[in-house]
Write a protein that holds these residues in place. Structure first.
Motif, PDB file in Angstrom:
ATOM      1  N   LEU A 278       0.799  -1.198  -0.131  1.00  0.00           N
ATOM      2  CA  LEU A 278       0.133   0.091  -0.049  1.00  0.00           C
ATOM      3  C   LEU A 278       0.797   1.057  -0.073  1.00  0.00           C
ATOM      4  O   LEU A 278       0.532   1.980  -0.784  1.00  0.00           O
ATOM      5  N   GLU A 279       1.969   1.304   0.579  1.00  0.00           N
ATOM      6  CA  GLU A 279       2.972   2.277   0.958  1.00  0.00           C
ATOM      7  C   GLU A 279       3.485   2.594  -0.439  1.00  0.00           C
ATOM      8  O   GLU A 279       3.607   3.569  -0.824  1.00  0.00           O
ATOM      9  N   GLU A 280       3.926   1.626  -1.231  1.00  0.00           N
ATOM     10  CA  GLU A 280       4.628   1.620  -2.379  1.00  0.00           C
ATOM     11  C   GLU A 280       3.285   2.267  -3.243  1.00  0.00           C
ATOM     12  O   GLU A 280       4.183   3.285  -4.292  1.00  0.00           O
ATOM     13  N   LYS A 281       2.395   1.992  -3.615  1.00  0.00           N
ATOM     14  CA  LYS A 281       1.373   2.618  -4.342  1.00  0.00           C
ATOM     15  C   LYS A 281       1.239   3.993  -4.078  1.00  0.00           C
ATOM     16  O   LYS A 281       1.261   4.984  -4.848  1.00  0.00           O
ATOM     17  N   PHE A 282       1.127   4.467  -2.701  1.00  0.00           N
ATOM     18  CA  PHE A 282       1.013   5.630  -2.246  1.00  0.00           C
ATOM     19  C   PHE A 282       2.194   6.632  -2.901  1.00  0.00           C
ATOM     20  O   PHE A 282       1.845   7.633  -3.254  1.00  0.00           O
ATOM     21  N   GLN A 283       3.449   5.970  -2.441  1.00  0.00           N
ATOM     22  CA  GLN A 283       4.613   6.752  -2.859  1.00  0.00           C
ATOM     23  C   GLN A 283       4.812   7.071  -4.322  1.00  0.00           C
ATOM     24  O   GLN A 283       5.324   8.145  -4.987  1.00  0.00           O
ATOM     25  N   TRP A 284       4.382   6.247  -5.122  1.00  0.00           N
ATOM     26  CA  TRP A 284       4.370   6.239  -6.580  1.00  0.00           C
ATOM     27  C   TRP A 284       3.442   7.463  -7.096  1.00  0.00           C
ATOM     28  O   TRP A 284       3.662   8.100  -7.835  1.00  0.00           O
ATOM     29  N   LEU A 285       2.151   7.152  -6.238  1.00  0.00           N
ATOM     30  CA  LEU A 285       1.221   8.462  -6.721  1.00  0.00           C
ATOM     31  C   LEU A 285       1.898   9.620  -6.316  1.00  0.00           C
ATOM     32  O   LEU A 285       1.659  10.631  -6.971  1.00  0.00           O
ATOM     33  N   ALA A 286       2.216   9.703  -5.073  1.00  0.00           N
ATOM     34  CA  ALA A 286       2.700  10.843  -4.565  1.00  0.00           C
ATOM     35  C   ALA A 286       3.897  11.579  -5.550  1.00  0.00           C
ATOM     36  O   ALA A 286       3.733  12.801  -5.787  1.00  0.00           O
ATOM     37  N   GLU A 358      -1.788  18.824  -1.410  1.00  0.00           N
ATOM     38  CA  GLU A 358      -1.817  19.225  -0.255  1.00  0.00           C
ATOM     39  C   GLU A 358      -2.441  17.831   0.904  1.00  0.00           C
ATOM     40  O   GLU A 358      -2.143  17.701   1.891  1.00  0.00           O
ATOM     41  N   THR A 359      -3.537  17.517   0.075  1.00  0.00           N
ATOM     42  CA  THR A 359      -4.050  16.147   0.760  1.00  0.00           C
ATOM     43  C   THR A 359      -3.130  14.916   0.975  1.00  0.00           C
ATOM     44  O   THR A 359      -3.569  13.978   1.894  1.00  0.00           O
ATOM     45  N   LEU A 360      -2.023  14.960   0.391  1.00  0.00           N
ATOM     46  CA  LEU A 360      -1.092  13.945   0.603  1.00  0.00           C
ATOM     47  C   LEU A 360      -0.315  14.099   1.843  1.00  0.00           C
ATOM     48  O   LEU A 360       0.326  13.016   2.490  1.00  0.00           O
ATOM     49  N   LYS A 361      -0.348  15.330   2.362  1.00  0.00           N
ATOM     50  CA  LYS A 361       0.449  15.723   3.583  1.00  0.00           C
ATOM     51  C   LYS A 361       0.123  14.962   4.951  1.00  0.00           C
ATOM     52  O   LYS A 361       1.080  14.335   5.776  1.00  0.00           O
ATOM     53  N   GLY A 362      -1.128  14.729   5.107  1.00  0.00           N
ATOM     54  CA  GLY A 362      -1.380  13.875   6.066  1.00  0.00           C
ATOM     55  C   GLY A 362      -1.139  12.429   6.147  1.00  0.00           C
ATOM     56  O   GLY A 362      -0.651  12.217   7.034  1.00  0.00           O
ATOM     57  N   PRO A 363      -1.470  11.734   5.067  1.00  0.00           N
ATOM     58  CA  PRO A 363      -0.872  10.442   4.980  1.00  0.00           C
ATOM     59  C   PRO A 363       0.605  10.278   5.089  1.00  0.00           C
ATOM     60  O   PRO A 363       1.245   9.371   5.470  1.00  0.00           O
ATOM     61  N   GLN A 364       1.154  11.052   4.509  1.00  0.00           N
ATOM     62  CA  GLN A 364       2.776  11.095   4.461  1.00  0.00           C
ATOM     63  C   GLN A 364       3.200  11.244   5.868  1.00  0.00           C
ATOM     64  O   GLN A 364       4.342  10.788   6.255  1.00  0.00           O
TER      65      GLN A 364
END
Length: 451
Positions: A278-286, A358-364
């Motif tokens: 899940l983190e890999e997908k998130f970081q790829w998106l980010a 900006e919405t990525l900052k919370g999960p990051q």
């Protein structure tokens, strides 16, 4: 000669004690009446609840939205109340469908709760998780006389018959309602004999709704932990420095040391394939969003530089007839076509990209905090394995990691999907803008050539 001796009276038979069957019948009649009243209470209160939700959405929220007050976050106040109304209408329709079929009604009620329990949990956990923040917003608005007056005016204008003197009356209804379901089911169950064919189904439905509420409470607890660490990401430098002390420095040093030892292969690293994927997908998106945002910003900057050069005002070393055509075309490009394109690009592509970023900052922030808490968890787990116990504070620290990890595992798939859809819409818009620009420029060029 008649016998003068009096006959001894026959011994009277002692009366049989009253059979307990009458008491049983009385109990069953009373239980049946109480059961019927409990079912009616479920249906009647659900009807009233749905009606109040409709007032909250169609009257109060819509009235506030039409006012377009810049100081009021309408979405923050009402959260996903539309989803709450949708699932409640569905539930009420199901209750009313079997209202007059007494024999099958209890089984139907049980089946309805079982059918909707998962959707109820998903809808209500979002609303309940956001409700505290909504009430906090309401407290802020109360301290602003202008905003408080606007909210009270809205209540008096739209729902004067309810007697509600505060918006919180409506905002807390879904929180109160979902906690009431297991209590209402329990009341029906208590007045249902265990020999009844619906008893087991009612018992299972009651347990299911108790579990739904437990899951909602657990979600709220995890969210509170996450919110606590997300707020830390917005601290000023002064506030960050104020948090530094001997304990925090020692803790950070221990984490860094453990991380180095893991990277060096000296000690094992905890593997969590589900989270890692899940983190890999998130970081790829980010990463993709950040690159696209940077490229669009560069594109806008280059467009601005081109517009500043004003090529239509310069001498062009080309044939006389063609020169005038080129100047007129360049003038239209510089005067209207490109400025309008630039404006639309910024509004429809760049600003949504900034909002998405900006919405990525919370999960990051939460992912980084998870790593810190994982290092603490591993350290304390080793201690517990060696000594057999940990302190209360250490147990709380371990539970914090488990809460953050569980929240990320449940929420990251939803966030990744939402971010991907958002990004897809932005890219589609970008393509449409480019296509429209090319079409407009081609039409203008063909018009000039035709002259």
């Amino acid at each position: 000669m008649a016998n003068d001796s009096t006959e001894e009276p026959l011994a009277q038979e002692s009366p049989e004690p009253e059979c307990d069957v009458y008491e049983d019948v009385k109990w069953f009649n009373k239980a049946e009446q109480n059961q019927r009243m409990a079912v009616e209470e479920l249906i009647n209160t659900e009807t009233s609840y749905v009606h109040n939700l409709q007032l909250c959405i169609a009257d109060i929220r819509d009235h506030l939205q039409k006012k377009q007050l810049p100081g009021i976050d309408v979405e923050g106040l009402f959260s996903n109340i539309d989803d709450v109304l949708r699932i409640s209408r569905h539930f009420l329709t199901g209750l009313e469908a079997m209202a007059k079929q007494e024999h099958e009604q209890l089984l139907h009620i049980s089946a309805l709760f079982q059918e909707l329990k998962e959707e109820m949990e998903n809808v209500y956990k979002v609303y309940c998780g956001n409700c505290d923040q909504a009430l906090l917003l309401l407290d802020i608005y109360r301290n602003d006389p202008r905003l408080q007056k606007e909210i009270l005016d809205t209540l008096h204008t739209t729902v004067p018959h309810t007697g509600a003197s505060d918006l919180s009356f409506f905002l807390v209804m879904p929180v109160q309602r979902v906690t009431k379901y297991p209590l209402l089911l329990q009341k029906i169950l208590e007045n249902t004999p265990d020999s009844d064919s619906a008893y087991e189904a009612l018992s299972a439905a009651t347990k299911a709704m108790v579990q739904v509420n437990a899951n909602i409470n657990e979600y709220k607890r995890r969210k509170e932990v996450a919110d606590k660490y997300n707020k830390a990401g917005y601290l000023t430098l002064r506030e960050r420095l104020a948090r530094l002390n001997t304990h925090s420095i020692a803790k950070k040093t221990t984490r860094l040391s453990r991380l180095f030892m893991q990277e060096a292969g000296i000690i094992p690293k905890t593997e969590d394939k589900e989270f890692d994927d899940l983190e890999e997908k998130f970081q790829w998106l980010a990463s993709g969003i950040a690159d696209l945002k940077e490229n669009v910003a560069s594109f806008l900057s280059n467009t601005e530089t081109f517009l500043g050069s004003k090529p239509h005002e310069n001498e062009l070393n080309i044939e006389e007839g063609t020169r005038h055509q080129c100047r007129r075309l360049a003038g239209k490009l510089n005067g209207t076509i490109l400025p309008e394109f630039e404006k639309r690009l910024e509004c429809l592509v760049y600003l949504p990209l900034c909002n998405l970023s900006e919405t990525l900052k919370g999960p990051q922030s939460l992912i980084r905090k998870r790593l810190d808490k994982l290092l603490d968890y591993e350290e304390l787990e080793e201690k517990r394995n060696e000594t057999g116990s940990v302190t209360y504070e250490e147990e709380a620290a371990m539970n914090t990691y488990l809460a953050i990890n569980s929240l990320l595992v449940s929420e990251l798939p939803v966030f990744n999907l939402m971010a991907l859809k958002w990004l897809e819409k932005i890219l589609r818009t970008f393509v449409v803008l480019q296509r429209d620009l090319a079409k407009q420029v081609l039409q203008e060029a063909e018009g000039e050539m035709a002259q």
